[in-house]
Motif scaffolding. Structure first.
Motif, PDB file in Angstrom:
ATOM      1  N   GLN A  19       0.826  -1.210   0.000  1.00  0.00           N
ATOM      2  CA  GLN A  19       0.000   0.000   0.000  1.00  0.00           C
ATOM      3  C   GLN A  19       0.860   1.261   0.000  1.00  0.00           C
ATOM      4  O   GLN A  19       0.603   2.204  -0.739  1.00  0.00           O
ATOM      5  N   LYS A  20       1.912   1.266   0.805  1.00  0.00           N
ATOM      6  CA  LYS A  20       2.801   2.441   0.876  1.00  0.00           C
ATOM      7  C   LYS A  20       3.529   2.667  -0.453  1.00  0.00           C
ATOM      8  O   LYS A  20       3.667   3.801  -0.906  1.00  0.00           O
ATOM      9  N   LEU A  21       3.993   1.588  -1.074  1.00  0.00           N
ATOM     10  CA  LEU A  21       4.680   1.718  -2.356  1.00  0.00           C
ATOM     11  C   LEU A  21       3.729   2.186  -3.453  1.00  0.00           C
ATOM     12  O   LEU A  21       4.084   3.028  -4.281  1.00  0.00           O
ATOM     13  N   LEU A  22       2.495   1.659  -3.448  1.00  0.00           N
ATOM     14  CA  LEU A  22       1.522   2.098  -4.444  1.00  0.00           C
ATOM     15  C   LEU A  22       1.118   3.556  -4.234  1.00  0.00           C
ATOM     16  O   LEU A  22       0.837   4.270  -5.202  1.00  0.00           O
ATOM     17  N   GLU A  23       1.106   3.997  -2.993  1.00  0.00           N
ATOM     18  CA  GLU A  23       0.823   5.414  -2.722  1.00  0.00           C
ATOM     19  C   GLU A  23       1.908   6.296  -3.338  1.00  0.00           C
ATOM     20  O   GLU A  23       1.609   7.335  -3.925  1.00  0.00           O
ATOM     21  N   ILE A  24       3.169   5.894  -3.193  1.00  0.00           N
ATOM     22  CA  ILE A  24       4.259   6.660  -3.814  1.00  0.00           C
ATOM     23  C   ILE A  24       4.098   6.634  -5.333  1.00  0.00           C
ATOM     24  O   ILE A  24       4.172   7.666  -5.996  1.00  0.00           O
ATOM     25  N   CYS A  25       3.850   5.464  -5.882  1.00  0.00           N
ATOM     26  CA  CYS A  25       3.706   5.307  -7.326  1.00  0.00           C
ATOM     27  C   CYS A  25       2.560   6.177  -7.851  1.00  0.00           C
ATOM     28  O   CYS A  25       2.658   6.767  -8.932  1.00  0.00           O
ATOM     29  N   SER A  26       1.490   6.290  -7.090  1.00  0.00           N
ATOM     30  CA  SER A  26       0.329   7.064  -7.544  1.00  0.00           C
ATOM     31  C   SER A  26       0.599   8.560  -7.580  1.00  0.00           C
ATOM     32  O   SER A  26      -0.151   9.311  -8.208  1.00  0.00           O
ATOM     33  N   THR A  27       1.676   9.022  -6.927  1.00  0.00           N
ATOM     34  CA  THR A  27       2.004  10.453  -6.976  1.00  0.00           C
ATOM     35  C   THR A  27       2.732  10.821  -8.264  1.00  0.00           C
ATOM     36  O   THR A  27       2.912  11.996  -8.549  1.00  0.00           O
ATOM     37  N   ILE A  28       3.136   9.808  -9.019  1.00  0.00           N
ATOM     38  CA  ILE A  28       3.841  10.066 -10.284  1.00  0.00           C
ATOM     39  C   ILE A  28       2.787  10.315 -11.348  1.00  0.00           C
ATOM     40  O   ILE A  28       1.868   9.525 -11.535  1.00  0.00           O
ATOM     41  N   ASP A  29       2.913  11.419 -12.032  1.00  0.00           N
ATOM     42  CA  ASP A  29       1.919  11.848 -12.998  1.00  0.00           C
ATOM     43  C   ASP A  29       1.989  10.985 -14.247  1.00  0.00           C
ATOM     44  O   ASP A  29       3.006  10.922 -14.924  1.00  0.00           O
ATOM     45  N   PHE A  30       0.877  10.332 -14.551  1.00  0.00           N
ATOM     46  CA  PHE A  30       0.808   9.452 -15.707  1.00  0.00           C
ATOM     47  C   PHE A  30       0.270  10.173 -16.944  1.00  0.00           C
ATOM     48  O   PHE A  30       0.522   9.771 -18.049  1.00  0.00           O
ATOM     49  N   LYS A  31      -0.447  11.251 -16.725  1.00  0.00           N
ATOM     50  CA  LYS A  31      -1.112  11.925 -17.838  1.00  0.00           C
ATOM     51  C   LYS A  31      -0.379  13.179 -18.288  1.00  0.00           C
ATOM     52  O   LYS A  31      -0.951  14.038 -18.925  1.00  0.00           O
ATOM     53  N   ASN A  32       0.884  13.307 -17.902  1.00  0.00           N
ATOM     54  CA  ASN A  32       1.713  14.445 -18.299  1.00  0.00           C
ATOM     55  C   ASN A  32       1.141  15.790 -17.872  1.00  0.00           C
ATOM     56  O   ASN A  32       1.337  16.796 -18.532  1.00  0.00           O
ATOM     57  N   GLN A  33       0.410  15.813 -16.771  1.00  0.00           N
ATOM     58  CA  GLN A  33      -0.107  17.077 -16.258  1.00  0.00           C
ATOM     59  C   GLN A  33       0.875  17.733 -15.307  1.00  0.00           C
ATOM     60  O   GLN A  33       0.649  18.832 -14.856  1.00  0.00           O
ATOM     61  N   ASP A  34       1.947  17.038 -15.005  1.00  0.00           N
ATOM     62  CA  ASP A  34       3.055  17.605 -14.240  1.00  0.00           C
ATOM     63  C   ASP A  34       2.652  18.091 -12.853  1.00  0.00           C
ATOM     64  O   ASP A  34       3.176  19.070 -12.347  1.00  0.00           O
ATOM     65  N   ILE A  35       1.711  17.413 -12.222  1.00  0.00           N
ATOM     66  CA  ILE A  35       1.252  17.817 -10.891  1.00  0.00           C
ATOM     67  C   ILE A  35       2.383  17.712  -9.879  1.00  0.00           C
ATOM     68  O   ILE A  35       2.659  18.657  -9.146  1.00  0.00           O
ATOM     69  N   ALA A  36       3.041  16.574  -9.848  1.00  0.00           N
ATOM     70  CA  ALA A  36       4.126  16.374  -8.879  1.00  0.00           C
ATOM     71  C   ALA A  36       5.484  16.674  -9.506  1.00  0.00           C
ATOM     72  O   ALA A  36       6.506  16.517  -8.874  1.00  0.00           O
ATOM     73  N   ASN A  37       5.471  17.076 -10.773  1.00  0.00           N
ATOM     74  CA  ASN A  37       6.697  17.370 -11.501  1.00  0.00           C
ATOM     75  C   ASN A  37       7.523  16.110 -11.757  1.00  0.00           C
ATOM     76  O   ASN A  37       8.691  16.182 -12.047  1.00  0.00           O
ATOM     77  N   ILE A  38       6.913  14.965 -11.579  1.00  0.00           N
ATOM     78  CA  ILE A  38       7.531  13.683 -11.934  1.00  0.00           C
ATOM     79  C   ILE A  38       6.541  12.980 -12.845  1.00  0.00           C
ATOM     80  O   ILE A  38       5.362  12.884 -12.533  1.00  0.00           O
ATOM     81  N   LYS A  39       7.016  12.467 -13.968  1.00  0.00           N
ATOM     82  CA  LYS A  39       6.114  11.890 -14.951  1.00  0.00           C
ATOM     83  C   LYS A  39       6.528  10.475 -15.314  1.00  0.00           C
ATOM     84  O   LYS A  39       7.701  10.157 -15.328  1.00  0.00           O
ATOM     85  N   PHE A  40       5.514   9.665 -15.631  1.00  0.00           N
ATOM     86  CA  PHE A  40       5.780   8.414 -16.315  1.00  0.00           C
ATOM     87  C   PHE A  40       5.906   8.749 -17.791  1.00  0.00           C
ATOM     88  O   PHE A  40       5.092   9.478 -18.342  1.00  0.00           O
ATOM     89  N   THR A  41       6.932   8.225 -18.426  1.00  0.00           N
ATOM     90  CA  THR A  41       7.087   8.412 -19.861  1.00  0.00           C
ATOM     91  C   THR A  41       7.332   7.059 -20.505  1.00  0.00           C
ATOM     92  O   THR A  41       7.739   6.108 -19.834  1.00  0.00           O
ATOM     93  N   ASN A  42       7.067   6.995 -21.790  1.00  0.00           N
ATOM     94  CA  ASN A  42       7.323   5.774 -22.533  1.00  0.00           C
ATOM     95  C   ASN A  42       8.815   5.757 -22.830  1.00  0.00           C
ATOM     96  O   ASN A  42       9.316   6.589 -23.566  1.00  0.00           O
ATOM     97  N   PHE A  43       9.538   4.819 -22.247  1.00  0.00           N
ATOM     98  CA  PHE A  43      10.996   4.806 -22.218  1.00  0.00           C
ATOM     99  C   PHE A  43      11.597   4.309 -23.525  1.00  0.00           C
ATOM    100  O   PHE A  43      11.252   3.225 -23.995  1.00  0.00           O
TER     101      PHE A  43
END
Length: 183
Positions: A19-43
């Motif tokens: 649960q704690k790890l998924l909470e961290i993962c969920s803070t990473i912006d997947f939709k490129n809206q740059d909310i947390a200034n960290i994004k998932f990108t297609n590598f």
């Protein structure tokens, strides 16, 4: 004659740590809206979503170290490492058809994979390539038997890859490098 170390641990208190790890993962912006200034990108040319290479992803390194404190301690003890420190930390998400081509993490010491969302009946574990061939010249591959809630540590120079996800179920992993003191 030669052996390559692989350390594998079942993570204690897995549901709580998951649960704690998924909470961290969920803070990473997947939709490129740059909310947390960290994004998932297609590598690269691979088809995997990751926050690897984002200089800001290490803002959650301390949280990850705290969550996996026992497993890090066990690894340091079992690998007989006097000094080590967690280096880069990143998450990867694999949706259907996504994969990660053969690569290694350079000469930093060890690397790790934590299987956060992983169904051993639907997902394929990471596949490792030996740094030498068998006597017939064939490539030697190894895929450890893993399950969700396990973490593995392996030498960072070992080439490894992930085959395409054939399932509709997402596969999520956490990876980090372990830098070791060579003295």
């Amino acid at each position: 004659m030669f052996s390559i170390p692989l350390y594998q641990y079942k993570i204690d208190n897995w549901q709580e740590k998951k649960q704690k790890l998924l909470e961290i993962c969920s803070t990473i912006d997947f939709k490129n809206q740059d909310i947390a200034n960290i994004k998932f990108t297609n590598f690269r040319a691979d088809n995997v979503y990751t926050d690897y290479g984002n200089k800001k992803n290490n803002i959650y390194r301390d949280k990850v170290e705290k969550i996996l404190k026992n497993e890090l301690y066990n690894f340091q003890r079992d690998a007989k490492l006097n000094e080590m420190r967690v280096g880069e930390v990143w998450f990867q998400q694999y949706y259907k058809t996504q994969f990660h081509s053969p690569h290694n993490h350079g000469a930093c010491g060890y690397s790790s994979i934590t299987y956060i969302k992983f169904n051993k009946d639907k997902h394929v574990p990471t596949i490792f390539l030996a740094p030498f061939n068998d006597p017939k010249g064939d490539v030697i591959q190894f895929s450890p038997k893993v399950d969700e809630g396990e973490i593995i540590f392996f030498p960072s120079l070992i080439t490894h890859y992930v085959q395409p996800n054939k399932s509709n179920d997402i596969r999520i992993i956490l990876s980090f490098n372990i830098n070791i003191d060579n003295s």
